[in-house]
Design an enzyme around this catalytic site. Structure first.
Site, PDB file in Angstrom:
ATOM      1  N   LYS A 249       0.876  -1.168   0.000  1.00 41.41           N
ATOM      2  CA  LYS A 249       0.000   0.000   0.000  1.00 41.41           C
ATOM      3  C   LYS A 249       0.914   1.220   0.000  1.00 41.41           C
ATOM      4  CE  LYS A 249      -3.989   2.065   2.267  1.00 41.41           C
ATOM      5  NZ  LYS A 249      -3.508   3.443   2.248  1.00 41.41           N
TER       6      LYS A 249
ATOM      7  N   GLU B 253      -1.205   5.558  -7.669  1.00 42.19           N
ATOM      8  CA  GLU B 253      -0.680   6.396  -6.599  1.00 42.19           C
ATOM      9  C   GLU B 253       0.512   7.201  -7.101  1.00 42.19           C
ATOM     10  OE1 GLU B 253      -2.471   5.812  -3.859  1.00 42.19           O
ATOM     11  OE2 GLU B 253      -1.302   6.509  -2.133  1.00 42.19           O
TER      12      GLU B 253
END
Ligand code: IVH
Length: 819
Positions: A124, A182
């Site tokens: 993540k 991201e």
């Protein structure tokens, strides 16, 4: 095609190729400078012919003109968040440690009605979520997440991120592709950006995430272009004109095939079962610090697209995916005090005492501030709210201060005319005295670490100091190993080195008994007695004298006693003076002869000795000037320690301590040794110089800048006294020189080589005897060698000596020679 058209197309092709080589193939074929050169050429061409600028021109990478504000854009597919689960890594059983993970997997399997679920897992990323839209292969929009329903249009900024393709790498692009991923900043790029920020006098960013967010949301995309941002895609949000991949893995593979940077396969395996997921989680925690970018957890996604559809969504999060978060590495807390810790080597480290805060998986109450400069740079003060960071096993540190929350003086104190209120606490500075022993604090030029000058007298350093003192090449106290030293210090029998010489047999036995009780080891003395009583040990009865439980203590006492008369050089080395090793200690002893002389020698005198520079000389003078060290040495002398080999100063001093050499070592600006000797020709002694008035100084026949520096020096109140003291010291020393400067020692001028094992003397002992008699010992045999001392198993050195006709001695012959 016109020539500009042709050239623009050619440049675009080249630049796109170089970009792909760099970012996708990781195999650049040209240096960055070449890329930049071509890019500037293309920009110039497009400025001259605006019609040539293609919608995917590489010149978009440099950023467009500043915007007034970002437009808002709606997300056709909302940008969701993930539910979080945590593990308690301190818990001992797997079930407790990973209870939330187990529950998640159970729910998935129950709802799907299957035995084992397969998950695509991946890091993540700790950056910010963005959406990229490609129409017919062309990047047409980049947007931030915003509130999930609508975000900001940051297309110009997105285009400056060089790893994001401006056009998809396929001849048959889908009509519409929306990619989610991201934007982040690699740690290395973050460090570089922060040092540039600081060099410019701008504020540093707290962490890579903030730096990435700040950079992406620049209204002036040319600034974004200069920051180095990166991107990882992790999902497809919309796809028209191509078949939707049937699993999450294939989704990411597909993005990668289009040239979009995505999580590489080795970082996103497909796993089944909670043990495998937990194993991945723990492996990523372990790797976290060494990854090139920050991650704050891992993500598990049900891999099959059909199963994802079955599971669906709850409010704002998918039910098929979850974030498994790491313990946070940064947290906010307040500084309750700033203390100074003294390390075992005397280094002073400021430490922030914090209101307890949970960070990096543990409760933190202290954080290091590294050194004085760091505290100044971060301007950390008592009462401040600060970010604290604890990454992996590293020592927690204060990252930065939240200035807006700095406590201010009560408004009653602030007068009408002061523009703003004043902080309640002043900037922090290092104390001038060691908080442990009160000795003065030294910070050498160019060093960031300040140290306590009472090394040898300071409680914080005593364990280390005593270990050094007792060492084999120092006082060589037989039987005094680290274990005994630690016990003697821990249990309070030895506070400073002199205490060693006052120990009694009773002290040692008591210390041993207390140490054993503390460590829970059976008392040897007691158990010996007990065995005797029940008549079990014939051995003990037969040889009671050899095995008395007090023998070690007697041996230690005689070891200590035997160290009472060390050679001066060893004693000087043993004191642990910073920068004074074995050879400097020997120089001091050889030239100055006595401890008293060394102790009182000014720095300029010490610096006139061979191989002693200004820093070392200052460190020695500084050491002996510290009152705590004076007392410790006096105490040592009072306890009966006296150097065995004190002697008159070396005749060579007559030359070494010439007024010109000394003057050149007083650190008077511009007064080099040559200028100093010109000066001495006019003013022939240090005393005479100390007595000169300013007029006479100015009248000296020397270059103006030398004369001025000298006059300024003599104007300092302490300078003349310093000169006079130095002159008196030197005069006293020279008076002690033997009448005729010739060496009367037995072996003066003779050189020796030692080889093989001697019957009674160790190498070191033989060397010491030879040197004490004025001889020199070297490592290899040459024509200039006077004697080779050979013992058993002598090898090639002996052969060489024979070959060269060098005189060969055995130990007995050496002893005769030594007299
Ligand atoms: S999948 C439905 N994968 O975490 C959301 N998200 O809390 C799908 N994130 O806003 C997200 N790394 O910014 C996914 N490998 C990853 C991720 C990731 C970071 C962020 C993302 C999202 C947030 C969700």
């Amino acid at each position: 095609m016109t020539e500009p058209e042709r050239r623009a197309a050619e440049l675009a092709t080249l630049l796109n190729r170089y970009n792909r080589e760099y970012y996708q193939l990781d195999a650049p074929s040209v240096p960055d400078a070449e890329y930049d050169r071509l890019l500037r050429e293309l920009e110039a061409l497009e400025t001259a012919h605006p019609e040539l600028k293609a919608p995917d021109s590489p010149s978009l990478r440099v950023g467009a003109a500043p915007l007034a504000a970002f437009d808002s854009v709606r997300h056709d597919t909302p940008m969701l968040s993930l539910s979080n689960l945590f593990s308690d890594m301190e818990a001992s059983s797997f079930a407790t440690r990973h209870a939330e993970l187990i529950a998640f997997d159970e729910r998935i399997r129950r709802e799907l009605g299957i035995h084992t679920a397969s998950y695509a897992v991946m890091p993540k990323f700790d950056g910010l979520a963005v959406s990229l839209i490609y129409r017919d292969g062309l990047l047409v929009q980049g947007a931030t997440r915003g509130d999930g329903s609508s975000g900001e249009n940051v297309s110009e900024n997105i285009r400056t991120i060089r790893s994001i393709p401006l056009r998809l790498n396929t001849p048959t692009p889908p009509a519409l592709l929306e990619v989610r991923g991201e934007v982040l900043m690699f740690k290395q790029d973050f460090e570089r950006l922060n040092s540039e920020q600081l060099a410019r006098g701008d504020k540093a960013f707290v962490n890579p995430r903030n730096a990435a967010a700040g950079s992406l949301r620049q209204l002036d995309a040319r600034i974004t272009a200069r920051r180095h941002l990166s991107f990882f895609a992790y999902a497809i949000a919309q796809l028209d004109g191509a078949a939707w991949p049937d699993s999450h893995q294939h989704e990411i593979d597909y993005l990668q095939s289009l040239g979009i940077p995505a999580v590489p396969p080795e970082r996103r395996p497909v796993l089944s079962g909670v043990e495998a997921l937990a194993g991945y989680y723990e492996a990523m925690i372990a790797q976290r610090a060494s990854l090139p970018y920050d991650i704050d957890g891992v993500v598990y996604k049900v891999d099959s697209r059909a199963q994802q559809d079955t599971l669906g969504f709850v409010s704002r999060a998918p039910r098929f995916a979850v974030a498994h978060k790491f313990p946070a590495e940064e947290a906010l807390t307040t500084v309750e005090a700033i203390d100074v810790q003294v390390g075992r080597t005397g280094a002073l480290t400021p430490v922030a005492r914090l209101a307890p805060v949970f960070v990096g998986g543990v409760t933190v109450t202290n954080a290091t501030l590294h050194n004085e400069d760091e505290v100044r740079r971060k301007d950390v003060r008592v009462g401040d709210t600060v970010y604290v960071r604890r990454a992996g096993d590293v020592i927690p540190e204060v990252v930065s201060v939240v200035l807006a929350q700095r406590p201010q003086q009560a408004s009653a104190d602030a007068d009408l005319f002061s523009p703003a209120s004043t902080p309640r606490y002043p900037p922090w500075s290092l104390p001038a005295a060691c908080p442990v022993c009160g000795s003065h604090v030294v910070r050498e030029a160019g060093e960031s670490i300040a140290r306590c000058a009472g090394g040898f007298a300071c409680q914080a350093q005593r364990m280390q100091a005593i270990r050094h003192f007792a060492g084999r090449r120092m006082m060589d106290i037989e039987g005094l190993g680290e274990k005994h030293i630690d016990n003697l210090v821990d249990l309070g029998y030895v506070h400073r080195v002199a205490d060693l010489y006052r120990l009694t047999l009773a002290d040692l036995l008591e210390m041993k008994r207390r140490a054993d009780a503390r460590d829970n080891t059976p008392d040897e003395a007691e158990s010996a007695l007990a065995q005797l009583a029940i008549g079990q040990s014939a051995d003990l009865l037969a040889a009671p004298l050899d095995k008395t439980p007090t023998r070690w203590a007697e041996n230690l006492l005689s070891g200590i006693a035997a160290s009472r008369q060390p050679p001066l050089a060893r004693l000087l080395f043993a004191l642990g003076i910073r920068h004074v090793g074995e050879s400097t200690a020997k120089t001091l002893a050889d030239y100055l002869g006595t401890l008293e002389t060394v102790r009182h020698a000014p720095a300029a005198l010490l610096a006139a000795l061979p191989d002693i520079g200004a820093v070392v000389a200052a460190s020695i003078a500084d050491f002996f000037a510290e009152a705590n060290n004076e007392h410790a040495i006096d105490d040592l002398l009072a306890a009966g320690v006296t150097p065995a080999d004190e002697h008159a100063p070396s005749p060579e001093l007559a030359e070494l301590l010439s007024p010109a050499r000394l003057l050149a070592r007083l650190a008077i600006p511009r007064l080099t040794e040559i200028r100093a000797s010109q000066l001495v020709q006019q003013v022939n002694s240090l005393e005479a110089l100390a007595a000169l008035d300013r007029r006479s100084v100015i009248a000296l026949a020397l270059p103006a800048e030398v004369v001025n520096a000298l006059a300024d020096y003599l104007d300092q109140p302490r300078a003349r006294a310093q000169l006079q003291a130095l002159a008196a010291q030197v005069a006293g020393l020279l008076q002690q020189l033997p009448a005729q400067a010739q060496d009367t020692k037995a072996l003066a001028g003779q050189s020796f080589v030692l080889t093989g094992t001697l019957p009674t003397l160790s190498r070191d002992e033989a060397r010491a005897l030879i040197e004490a008699a004025g001889g020199k010992v070297s490592g290899s045999v040459s024509k200039k060698t006077h004697y080779v001392v050979a013992g058993e198993a002598a090898g090639s050195k002996l052969e060489k000596a024979v070959a060269l006709g060098v005189t060969i001695l055995d130990e007995a012959a050496l002893r005769v020679l030594l007299g």
